[in-house]
Every structure is written in structure tokens, then in C-alpha cells.
Scaffold this motif. Sequence first.
Motif, PDB file in Angstrom:
ATOM      1  N   GLU A 110     -35.023 -14.660  -1.244  1.00 17.05           N
ATOM      2  CA  GLU A 110     -35.548 -13.497  -0.523  1.00 17.05           C
ATOM      3  C   GLU A 110     -34.724 -13.176   0.703  1.00 17.05           C
ATOM      4  N   SER A 111     -34.263 -14.195   1.421  1.00 18.94           N
ATOM      5  CA  SER A 111     -33.546 -13.904   2.666  1.00 18.94           C
ATOM      6  C   SER A 111     -32.100 -13.492   2.401  1.00 18.94           C
ATOM      7  N   CYS A 153     -30.855  -6.519  -1.753  1.00 21.39           N
ATOM      8  CA  CYS A 153     -30.202  -5.768  -2.827  1.00 21.39           C
ATOM      9  C   CYS A 153     -30.882  -5.951  -4.183  1.00 21.39           C
ATOM     10  N   HIS A 154     -31.478  -7.121  -4.383  1.00 22.61           N
ATOM     11  CA  HIS A 154     -32.032  -7.427  -5.698  1.00 22.61           C
ATOM     12  C   HIS A 154     -33.536  -7.567  -5.625  1.00 22.61           C
ATOM     13  N   LEU A 201     -33.616  -8.639 -10.986  1.00 27.20           N
ATOM     14  CA  LEU A 201     -33.360  -9.974 -11.558  1.00 27.20           C
ATOM     15  C   LEU A 201     -34.630 -10.668 -12.027  1.00 27.20           C
ATOM     16  N   SER A 202     -35.728  -9.898 -12.161  1.00 20.18           N
ATOM     17  CA  SER A 202     -37.021 -10.535 -12.420  1.00 20.18           C
ATOM     18  C   SER A 202     -37.007 -11.534 -13.559  1.00 20.18           C
ATOM     19  N   ASP A 223     -37.257  -6.874  -2.913  1.00 23.30           N
ATOM     20  CA  ASP A 223     -37.471  -5.603  -3.612  1.00 23.30           C
ATOM     21  C   ASP A 223     -36.301  -4.652  -3.466  1.00 23.30           C
ATOM     22  N   GLY A 224     -35.103  -5.199  -3.247  1.00 25.57           N
ATOM     23  CA  GLY A 224     -33.940  -4.330  -3.076  1.00 25.57           C
ATOM     24  C   GLY A 224     -33.558  -3.642  -4.372  1.00 25.57           C
ATOM     25  N   SER A 225     -32.931  -2.460  -4.245  1.00 26.09           N
ATOM     26  CA  SER A 225     -32.546  -1.726  -5.453  1.00 26.09           C
ATOM     27  C   SER A 225     -31.067  -1.345  -5.466  1.00 26.09           C
TER      28      SER A 225
END
Lengths: 647, 316, 199
Positions: free
Chosen positions: B236-237, B242-243, B258-259, B251-253
Motif C-alpha cells: 500500500e505504501s 499506481c496500482h 493487481l487484485s 486504489d491507484g489507476s
Amino acid sequence: MTTAYERRPVAAADTPALRKKLDTLWETSPGFYGWLATVDHKQIGIRYIITAFLFLIAGGVEALIFRLQLSWSNLHLLTPEQYDQLFTMHGMTMIFLYAGPVLSGFSNYLWPLLLGARDMALPRLNALSYWIYLFAGIVLYSGFAFGFGPDAGWFNYVPLAARAYNDGPNIDLYALGMILLGISTTVGAINFVVTFLRMRAPGMSIDRVPILIWGTLTASAANIFAIPAVSLAFFLLWLDRNVGTHFFDVGAGGSALLWQHLFWMFGHPWVYAIVLPAMGMVSDGLPVFCRRPLVGYTVVAVATVATMVLGFGVWVHHMFATGLPGVSLSFFSAASIIIALPSAVGVFAWLATIWTGRPQFTTPFLFFASFIILFTIGGVSGYMTGSVPVDWQLTDTYFVVAHLHYVLIGINVFPVVGAAYFWFPKMTGRLMDERLGRWNFWTMFAGFNIGFFPMHISGLLGMPRRIYTYGDGMGWNWVNLVTTAGSFLFAIGVLIFFWNVFVGLKRGKPAGDNPWDAPTLEWATSSPPPPYNFAVLPTVASRHPLWEDRLQAVGERSVTAKGLVLDKGREALGTTPLDAAPNIILKMPGDTLVPLCLALAMTVLTAGLALMNIIMAALGVILIAAAILAWLWPQAVLGETAEAPHA
Amino acid sequence: MAAFSTRAFAAPLQYLTGASARAEPVVWLTWGVLLISVGVIVIIAGLLLGALLRRRAAAEPRALMPDKGGYSWLWIGVGLSTLALLFTVVWTVVVLAKIQAPATHPRVIIEITGRQWWWQVRYLSTDPRQQFDTANEIHIPVGQPIRLKLVGGDVIHSFWVPQLAGKMDAIPGQINETWIEASNPGDWTGQCTEYCGVQHAKMLLRVVAETPSGFAAWRAHQLAKPQVAAGHAVFESHCGNCHAVRGTAADGSFGPDLSHLMQRHTLASASLPNDPVTLAHWIADPQSLKPGTRMPQVALTGGERGSLIAYLESLN
Amino acid sequence: MRENSLPVGAMDTRASGWWAMIFTIFTEASLFTYLLFAYYYLAAQPHMHGTFPEGGPPKLGMASLNTVILLMSSAAVAWAQFSIEHNKKWRLVAGLGIGALLGVIFLGIQMMEWAGQPFGLSSTTYSSLYYVITGFHMAHVVVGVVMLLALTLWSGRGYFNSRRFAHIHIGALYWHFVDAVWIAVYFTFYITPLLGLKA
């Protein structure tokens, strides 16, 4: 010196005294000044050809480098950015700096000789078109020389070429250089069209001109209408990138597809413009070595024009995958398939000429004859891509790369090399070596086919265009290795050609006026021709003046030994557009530096815009205005001013 | 669940055979024009050789042949060419009409956004809770048409899975629609086919066709949130800007979702295999594998890297 | 002309320069065709309401006045052409001079219109089209005015008479062309929004 308003021109025989007088009138000044100031179409034509061949070498080297990178999977000889600049420069160089100009060069040299004229209609414009071409080429290479060459492909699609995705001067230099080059091509095209309409020898009606004339004429007329589209596209892109306009900027109501439409509305006619004159050279050269005139002259001339006219209606076939409506796709697909028809006319005319003739296997003949099969292969691959559902698989793969190289190398390079062998004796007075010529031909022919035929296969195996590398399991390794090997062999063939040119210049056999026993007017004057081309102006009675007495026992005869003597200064004859009846004596300009100055001024403006330097740009504009005024200032010697008439 | 890997041909992007109802008429047409073309080449080559090599009476070099004859070549040649060309035009229009739209209304609609240099994939639904994102690998059920909506995310890209359908561009400012359909379960490769910048060469994709029940299971799994495992804090950090991983704060887009990364066979837009060694290499030095990629080299300690990879390996 | 004589030098429409101008006009006309194509193509793209044309259909006043001015300048130049064919040198000079002056007035009014627009060059797609297309036309007018001034000067110095006036016809041809282009530009920008081509 004043000029009479009118004169009854005198017809007389060609004499040494007349020749001496004309020499003095028409010779270019000696030394450096003459070199810069000449307006002689023969010198300008040769310059065009040499410069174009230098660009051919540059573009070829670029290709050989990236072909090494592609010879196997996952190679690291080039970074992706280096690869992208190389393939963009290769395309730009070959299509804009070699293919068009080399044909302009041959046409420039040959047209007045083929037409029985003293020079092109607008000699100063001729000089201008060459200088602008040279300077534009330098501008176009300036970025690449310092590592920021254009890298968005030669057709430079937005948004990839927009400022947001391509910062730096790369694209700006491409845009401005192309606008400058477009001016060169346009003024050259205007010159050809006016020359065709005004400068043909008496009796040379439009159904008696060589097919090269039809080819270049058609290409020139097309360029006049097509070039503004691409110049505008590049200018609007430059504005978007530098001034903040929103033509192609999708976020602000612009359109990415507008670029594609403008580019291809030029681009498709352009690809015909860079092959039709070459096809004309084959239509004129091949029959000489078949010992008979071309079969179906009229249909071939009409087919030339028809191809070009239809060529304006098919540009959307470069955009089949962009999401166009079905009706549009069907129309452009049908047109793109049908356009093969006028090309087919040419193929059958050439085959018929060989079949009903008696071939002589000289080197130029080998190039002209082999062109027929290369044309066919390029033509059918184009036909395949014309069908939309098939194109949706073929487009943007190596299949298209195969197609475009068969049409460009097959229909431009091979005829050009053949034309070089054919007209080298006329230009230099010496013949190129026939034995070296055979080595040249077979190496080029084998190398080309080994290099480029496999691209049809890599294309059918799905290899996309413009990729700097590919993975191990794609199935493309061996095909690419063969292609790279073939392309090097082809390059050796091209080197042999240049070697043969040097050998010919140094110790070629003396050629005489007409070494090939060819029928057209350029072979009626010396090799090389005198600066004034013809001492007395020929009168023409058929398409093949020098073959008349052997082809027809009776009939009208062309006359070259006697004709109008125009020797009261630099003079040429103007004739009517359709029937070529004399209707004016034209006063032609002599050496002048003004075209060079105007070209330099245009380059100053271009540089000012590239550097975003308003002072330099303003200076460029002022110098342009001054040069144009100097050019157009009415001159008595050119018969432009009111003078008291005298005999 | 895992898809099968049918490597029927040595060249995964070839299209002389097809794998769907949509591809089939085009494959026939492609072969048709190919054979016509080869035929033309053979005939012209034969005529040319014949013309060059036929015996002719010897003559002195300056002699000319009469300016007669040869017109039958033009009539016959142009006549036959016209027939072949017209035939092709008709066949083309028929095939085009057939493949423009699917026979039945597609029930699976996927929005695909071309990005430099990967494919953003969003399965659409009228129910927003049934929508989910993934990247670079698309799963579809067999035997039914799938509608694809192509969005231009930055520059023009082109979506191409040769065995299933022809190309369609993803152009900024418009949405292009196309459709694909697989006849049988399998695994196909595609690639971007509009030059889009430095890593155009490595912007591939995969399409995996599953049985309807297999697809339903895959879809349900995609919608489920992955387990929160150790190492997610590092992710997360360092990666979350981005991902995205569904159900976490990441929650980057800017980069691929990569879920369910471990469900994919490939990494880096289908240009690399998805195995632990490659994954570690990619994270440590993405530029060495895909120079110019937008993924930065993220500074991580050895421990952080180990944690992160373990986390990613848990995203099943 | 005497029997069997040919004219010598640059004579009216037999001059090479005249033919060169004809084809130059073809290529410049193509340029404007592509510019207007860009307008119509972009007009057909989706736009936010009121942004194409920006601020609604443009006001007709100044542009219509300018149209009249340009038509009058063409008439003046045509009168000049007619005059030199009848060897009236000072009418030639007057006609050319009036044509140039009206051209300058056109430019002045256009610059006022530019200054009064609520949008700048980089505001929207519409504003880009407006300034670039009218700008291209203005550039052609500037070239035309300079050319008319040069012709006025040369005419004043007696370079032309009723036998030799090719330069006049060549220059006039260009000027009439610039006038015709304005009609197309005016129609596109000022009339088509009133006919419904707007967002």
C-alpha cells in the motif's frame, strides 16, 4: 538592351557558327559563381539526382542498422528510442528526400530534351526548387544529427506526436522541415505543368509526348493539389505544439483523426507521384531494347492519369481500423481494389511490347524487365490489403512493409537504376560497364527478393510493424534473419551500382549521340548536350522521330537538322497547349543568385520558427519579400517592360 | 481457474487459421485473395519469362520490329483482371456485412483502454457492484459474442488478437466497438498494432476462453476481494498510488490492477512470464526488462522486497 | 501583329509567369480547401454547448463590411487591368493604388475584429480555427497588398503599356483569387452557423 514586341522567326540549318553563338549565350558562368547561380536544367537535374542518391545511402544505412537489431529475438544492439528514431528517419528519408527528388532530377534533366525545348519554362523556379530541397533536407536531418530526430514514425500520428507525449524539438524540426520541403516540391510541380503546356516542340501534340512526360505531368498536377494537405497538417501540429492551439487536442474538441485524414489525403496521391514518373521511364526505355514502340501508348497514357485521379479517392484505406462506418469502408475498399486496374494496363502493355519485340539484354533492359514482376508482386499485395476484412489482419504488420517495399523499390528504385544506365551516356558522353552492370543487377535483384519477400511471411505470421524487438516464441526469428541477410546483399548491389557510375565517369567507352539507337529527341543532340540543347528547334511528326523512316515508308517526317533559329539572346519557343503550334518567343533568364537567396531566406524563417526566435523569423520574412521583389522586378531583357520596339 | 495453453502453431500471432465464427469468413477470404495473388504472380512471371526467352529470328542490331500487334494482350489481360477484381469486391462486401455485427446480442461487455504500454480491462455491468477491473489478460466464455469497447487512454493503440478478430484502434476522443468470439476453450495472444511509443513492442495481451461455468467461476473469483496477507502494508505504501488491489487502501489507476495477479500467466503486458523470479526482477529493475516503461524503480530494503513479493504471490 | 510574326517576351496570357500564377492559385486554393475541411470536420465533432462557434454565431457587421471592401478593391484592380489594355497609364496607377488602399483598410478592420473577440488563440478548437484560417487569409492579403504596391510603383515608372502588361494581369489574378477565398471563408465562419452548423 531592349526587346522587340514581335519578330518573324527564321528557320535555317544547324551550323557551327550558330552553335558558337548559342554557346556564348547559354553557357553557365565559370567557377563558383556559376555553380551557385546556374539555371540550366541539366545541371540542376544532375544535382537533384546526386543529392537524392546521397539521401538514399543515408536512409539505407539507417535501415541496415535496425535490420541488425531485428535479425533475432531479444537483441540489444539498439535502445528502443534509438530504434524509433532510425525507423522514422529511414521512412522520411526514403519517401520524401529520395523517392520524389530523384524522379524530379531525372525529369528536370530530360524534359526539355524530350520535348525539343531549350530549357524548362521557369528556369529560376527550377533552381529555387533544388536549393529549397537541399536546405529542407538539412533541416530535417539537423535534429537527428544531435540525437533528437523525429521518432513517431514517418506518418507521425497524433497524439503520439503531440507535445504531451513527445516533448523536445524532434517533431518540430520534422514539421517545419516538411513544410519547407513542400514548397520545393510544389514549385517544381508548377514548373513541370507549365513546361508541358508551353514548351513542346512544334508538332509535338499531346499524343506524341513520351510516357515519362505523362508520368511526371500527372504526378506534378497531383502534387499541386495534394501537398497543401500535409503542409497544413504539419503547420497545425506545430501550432498545437508551440502556440497552444487545439486542432488535434482531443480534450479540447480537437480530433486525432483529423491528422490522419489530412496526412493521407496527401500521402496516398504522393505514393503514386513517386512511382508514375518511374513507370514512364520504363514505358520509354523498355521499347528501345525491344526494338519497337510501346504497345498501347494511348491506353498507357490514359491509365497513368486514371491511376492518379483514382488515387485521390482511396486515402481512407490507410485508416480502415480506425472505427469508420461500414458504408465508408465498403466504398473505399472497392475503390482501393479497382485502382489495380489501370496498373494492370501497364503490365500488359509492357509484356506485349517484349513479346512482339526483339529483346536486347542490356543492363538497363534487365532493370526495366525485372520491374514488371516486382510491380506485380507489389501490386497484388496492395490488392490484398484493399479488402477491408483482410486488411484488418494485414494492416500494421510486416505484410504491409513487404508491400510498400515492393512498390517503392520495385517501381521506383529499379526503374531509376535502369534509367541511370540508360541515360548516363547522354548525360556524360560515356557508357557504364555492361559486365559490372550484370553483377549490379543480379545482386540487387537477388538481395531485394531475399530481403523483402520473407516479409510477406513474417507479416502473415503476425509480426507487427515498428517493434524494436520480439520474443523468443513468436516464430519470427528465421524469417528476420533471412531478411537481414538479403538486405545486406541488396546494399552491396547498390554499392556496385555507384561503383559502376564512378567507373563509367573515369573510363567509360565514348557513347556518341545515340548509343542505344533510341527514337526520341534527346538522342538527336550530342552527348552530353550543349547548354542550349538544340541549335535549331526540331519539328516533330510522331512519337518516335528518329525511327520514322524505318517504321513507315511514307509519311510526315520529323525534322531535326533544320528548324527555327532563336539566337537574339537566350530564347526559347512557346507553343500552344494541345497541338504545339508556335505562338511566342520566350526570353529566358540567365545565371542569377536570386533563387539561392530566396531559398536561404526561407531557411532563415524556418530556423527562426524552430528556435522560436521572433527576430530571426521576422528577418526571414523581410529577406523573402526582398528576394521575391528582386526576382519579379520587370526586366527589359526578359521582355517584361514596355520598350520602344526595334527589329 | 487456470486456463489451458494451446500452442497449436509455432507463431501465436498468425492468422491463416482462425478460432471463431467471426474469424472464419475472413480466413477464407484471406486465403482466397492470397491464392489469386499467387496465381497472378505465377502467370505474369511465366508470361515475362516466355516473352524474354522466346526464339526470334536473328537480325542486325539496328533493325526495328513493326509497330503492330500486341493489343490482344491488353484486352485479355485487362478483361481477366477486371473479373478477378470485381469478384474480390463482391466477396469483400459480403464478408464485411457478415462480420460487422454478431448474430446474437452480446451479454459480456468489456471496456478496454489502451495505455502506454499495457491494457486496462474493465468488465462492465448494469449493476455497478458486478463491475471489476483487471489488466492485460481477458477471460471470455466460449460460444458467445463478446462486445469490446475500445477507449484511447493516451495515444492511439490498436487491439489485435489475430486468431479471434481483426484489428480495431483505440483512439482518444472516441469509443470504437468491436466483438470477438471463441469457438473452443483456449489461450490466445494479441499485441498492440499501432505504434504508440518506446514500448510498443512489448504491449501484448492474452485472451483465455473458458467453458461458461469456468468463466462464471473466474468472474466470481475476480469480484471477490483477495485475502489481506502479510506484506500488504509495504504494497500500500510503495505501490498503492499506481496500482489497485480490491478491498484494500491501494486504489491507484496509473498502472494495472493487481487484485488477482496470480491468476495471470504473464506480467508486463503479456511480455514476460508470471513466475517468482521474473516478478522479483521486474520489481527490482523494470527498466532493464522494458526500457522506457512508466513503472519506476522503487527503493526497497531486502526485507521489504521479500515481504512485498510474498504478498503479491498471495494475490490469487 | 504582322503575319507570321510571333510575339516576343512576356505577352499577356502567353507569358510563362501567367501560367505559373494559375497553378499557384490552384495550390493555394487547395490549401484553403483543406483549411475549411478542417473547420467542417471539427465542427462535426462533439462540442460543449455554446463553444462552436465560441460565444454563439459571430456578428456579421464588420465581416460583411469587409466583404464589400474587398469586392470593391477587386473592381478597382479590374479597372486598372482594363485601363492598361487601352494604354491609360494613370488610370492603371490609380486602380492599383485604390485596390491596395482598400486592401489595407480590410486588414485594419479585420485587426479590429480580432482585438474585439472575447476569445484568444488557444481558447478552444473554434478559436484556433478562427484565428488560423482568417490569419492565413490575412497573410495572403498582406502579400497581395505588397504586390499591388510594387505594381503601382512600376506602373508609375512607366514599365507597362498596352503591349506589355503581363505583370499586371498576373498580379490581378492573384488579387481576385484572394477576394474569392474571402467569400468562402466568410461563408464558412459567418453564414453556416446561421444555417445550423453549430454546437
